[in-house]
Motif scaffolding. Sequence first.
Motif, PDB file in Angstrom:
ATOM      1  N   TRP A 151     -15.506  -5.918   2.535  1.00 53.45           N
ATOM      2  CA  TRP A 151     -14.184  -6.257   3.024  1.00 53.45           C
ATOM      3  C   TRP A 151     -13.148  -5.853   2.000  1.00 53.45           C
ATOM      4  N   THR A 152     -11.913  -5.808   2.439  1.00 53.19           N
ATOM      5  CA  THR A 152     -10.775  -5.568   1.570  1.00 53.19           C
ATOM      6  C   THR A 152      -9.567  -6.235   2.201  1.00 53.19           C
ATOM      7  N   ARG A 153      -8.521  -6.360   1.434  1.00 53.19           N
ATOM      8  CA  ARG A 153      -7.307  -6.956   1.986  1.00 53.19           C
ATOM      9  C   ARG A 153      -6.626  -5.957   2.923  1.00 53.19           C
ATOM     10  N   PRO A 154      -6.111  -6.444   4.048  1.00 47.70           N
ATOM     11  CA  PRO A 154      -5.457  -5.540   5.001  1.00 47.70           C
ATOM     12  C   PRO A 154      -4.165  -4.905   4.489  1.00 47.70           C
ATOM     13  N   ASP A 155      -3.599  -5.423   3.408  1.00 52.53           N
ATOM     14  CA  ASP A 155      -2.380  -4.833   2.867  1.00 52.53           C
ATOM     15  C   ASP A 155      -2.662  -3.731   1.844  1.00 52.53           C
ATOM     16  N   MET A 156      -3.912  -3.497   1.531  1.00 53.57           N
ATOM     17  CA  MET A 156      -4.274  -2.453   0.576  1.00 53.57           C
ATOM     18  C   MET A 156      -4.252  -1.081   1.260  1.00 53.57           C
ATOM     19  N   ALA A 157      -4.031  -0.043   0.467  1.00 49.55           N
ATOM     20  CA  ALA A 157      -3.847   1.309   1.007  1.00 49.55           C
ATOM     21  C   ALA A 157      -4.999   1.759   1.896  1.00 49.55           C
ATOM     22  N   LEU A 158      -6.218   1.601   1.457  1.00 48.41           N
ATOM     23  CA  LEU A 158      -7.360   2.102   2.220  1.00 48.41           C
ATOM     24  C   LEU A 158      -7.399   1.479   3.615  1.00 48.41           C
ATOM     25  N   TYR A 159      -7.177   0.189   3.696  1.00 42.90           N
ATOM     26  CA  TYR A 159      -7.183  -0.507   4.979  1.00 42.90           C
ATOM     27  C   TYR A 159      -6.017  -0.033   5.853  1.00 42.90           C
ATOM     28  N   ARG A 160      -4.840   0.056   5.252  1.00 41.87           N
ATOM     29  CA  ARG A 160      -3.666   0.505   6.018  1.00 41.87           C
ATOM     30  C   ARG A 160      -3.853   1.937   6.511  1.00 41.87           C
ATOM     31  N   PHE A 161      -4.427   2.788   5.669  1.00 35.40           N
ATOM     32  CA  PHE A 161      -4.688   4.166   6.083  1.00 35.40           C
ATOM     33  C   PHE A 161      -5.680   4.186   7.247  1.00 35.40           C
ATOM     34  N   ALA A 162      -6.737   3.396   7.163  1.00 32.63           N
ATOM     35  CA  ALA A 162      -7.732   3.343   8.239  1.00 32.63           C
ATOM     36  C   ALA A 162      -7.098   2.855   9.532  1.00 32.63           C
ATOM     37  N   ASP A 163      -6.287   1.806   9.452  1.00 30.61           N
ATOM     38  CA  ASP A 163      -5.601   1.299  10.651  1.00 30.61           C
ATOM     39  C   ASP A 163      -4.779   2.408  11.305  1.00 30.61           C
ATOM     40  N   ALA A 164      -4.021   3.144  10.502  1.00 25.90           N
ATOM     41  CA  ALA A 164      -3.165   4.204  11.039  1.00 25.90           C
ATOM     42  C   ALA A 164      -4.004   5.322  11.658  1.00 25.90           C
ATOM     43  N   ILE A 165      -5.058   5.742  10.993  1.00 25.92           N
ATOM     44  CA  ILE A 165      -5.907   6.822  11.504  1.00 25.92           C
ATOM     45  C   ILE A 165      -6.526   6.415  12.831  1.00 25.92           C
ATOM     46  N   VAL A 166      -7.062   5.220  12.900  1.00 26.61           N
ATOM     47  CA  VAL A 166      -7.717   4.746  14.121  1.00 26.61           C
ATOM     48  C   VAL A 166      -6.708   4.625  15.264  1.00 26.61           C
ATOM     49  N   ALA A 167      -5.501   4.171  14.961  1.00 25.10           N
ATOM     50  CA  ALA A 167      -4.467   3.996  15.994  1.00 25.10           C
ATOM     51  C   ALA A 167      -3.754   5.305  16.345  1.00 25.10           C
ATOM     52  N   GLY A 168      -4.031   6.372  15.597  1.00 28.70           N
ATOM     53  CA  GLY A 168      -3.361   7.634  15.845  1.00 28.70           C
ATOM     54  C   GLY A 168      -1.928   7.664  15.331  1.00 28.70           C
ATOM     55  N   ARG A 169      -1.595   6.722  14.453  1.00 23.44           N
ATOM     56  CA  ARG A 169      -0.259   6.670  13.850  1.00 23.44           C
ATOM     57  C   ARG A 169      -0.251   7.519  12.574  1.00 23.44           C
ATOM     58  N   PRO A 170       0.921   8.005  12.200  1.00 20.18           N
ATOM     59  CA  PRO A 170       1.001   8.750  10.936  1.00 20.18           C
ATOM     60  C   PRO A 170       0.764   7.834   9.737  1.00 20.18           C
ATOM     61  N   VAL A 171       0.112   8.385   8.744  1.00 19.32           N
ATOM     62  CA  VAL A 171      -0.090   7.703   7.470  1.00 19.32           C
ATOM     63  C   VAL A 171       1.079   8.100   6.571  1.00 19.32           C
ATOM     64  N   ASP A 172       1.822   7.106   6.069  1.00 21.37           N
ATOM     65  CA  ASP A 172       2.884   7.404   5.111  1.00 21.37           C
ATOM     66  C   ASP A 172       2.246   7.818   3.793  1.00 21.37           C
ATOM     67  N   VAL A 173       2.539   9.042   3.359  1.00 20.75           N
ATOM     68  CA  VAL A 173       1.948   9.599   2.143  1.00 20.75           C
ATOM     69  C   VAL A 173       3.075   9.935   1.186  1.00 20.75           C
ATOM     70  N   PHE A 174       3.244   9.102   0.177  1.00 15.82           N
ATOM     71  CA  PHE A 174       4.301   9.325  -0.802  1.00 15.82           C
ATOM     72  C   PHE A 174       3.868  10.367  -1.829  1.00 15.82           C
ATOM     73  N   GLY A 175       4.850  10.995  -2.429  1.00 18.32           N
ATOM     74  CA  GLY A 175       4.557  12.009  -3.445  1.00 18.32           C
ATOM     75  C   GLY A 175       3.864  13.222  -2.876  1.00 18.32           C
ATOM     76  N   GLN A 176       4.048  13.450  -1.569  1.00 20.04           N
ATOM     77  CA  GLN A 176       3.426  14.596  -0.888  1.00 20.04           C
ATOM     78  C   GLN A 176       1.901  14.575  -1.010  1.00 20.04           C
ATOM     79  N   GLY A 177       1.333  13.415  -1.332  1.00 20.17           N
ATOM     80  CA  GLY A 177      -0.119  13.296  -1.459  1.00 20.17           C
ATOM     81  C   GLY A 177      -0.677  13.819  -2.760  1.00 20.17           C
ATOM     82  N   ARG A 178       0.207  14.223  -3.686  1.00 20.82           N
ATOM     83  CA  ARG A 178      -0.260  14.789  -4.953  1.00 20.82           C
ATOM     84  C   ARG A 178      -0.462  13.729  -6.036  1.00 20.82           C
ATOM     85  N   MET A 179      -0.101  12.494  -5.742  1.00 21.47           N
ATOM     86  CA  MET A 179      -0.311  11.431  -6.726  1.00 21.47           C
ATOM     87  C   MET A 179      -1.811  11.281  -6.976  1.00 21.47           C
TER      88      MET A 179
END
Length: 154
Positions: A1-29
């Motif tokens: 398990w992980t907290r739902p407010d953590m990045a990995l969980y939020r990214f998974a939620d967005a991917i599964v729902a077909g929503r865009p994942v907010d990626v700061f720093g153009q993903g280069r961070m």
Amino acid sequence: WTRPDMALYRFADAIVAGRPVDVFGQGRMQRDFTYVDDIVSGVIAALDRPAAPDPEWRAETPDPATSGVAPWRILNIGAGTRVELMTYIEVLAEAIGRPAKLNLLPLQPGDLVRTEADIADTTAALGYAPTTPVEVGVRRFADWYCEYHGVARD
């Protein structure tokens, strides 16, 4: 398990729902993503090897990570490697079996481009050595996430 407010969980939620994942720093961070089992092994190693007072500690040149009297020490527990955020998202999308829609955004004010845990002292003091590459840890998370939420994979 992980907290739902953590990045990995939020990214998974967005991917599964077909929503865009907010990626700061153009993903280069780059971040030091550490799998929970590796964190647990570090905590257990610390319990098994309690700190001792540091005989080299001097009040004139204090080291805030140790003590000359009290048995404590500050150590970093992490993977000790950097992974680019975009790689992290790609590994997650592949593990879930769905594409990630990306909303590429500029770096947020005050955010760092690279972070990485320096685990040299932890390795020396505790014999700590993380063993889970990000690809394996993210795959394990995706397996749990999909099972827990009843997500069918393509």
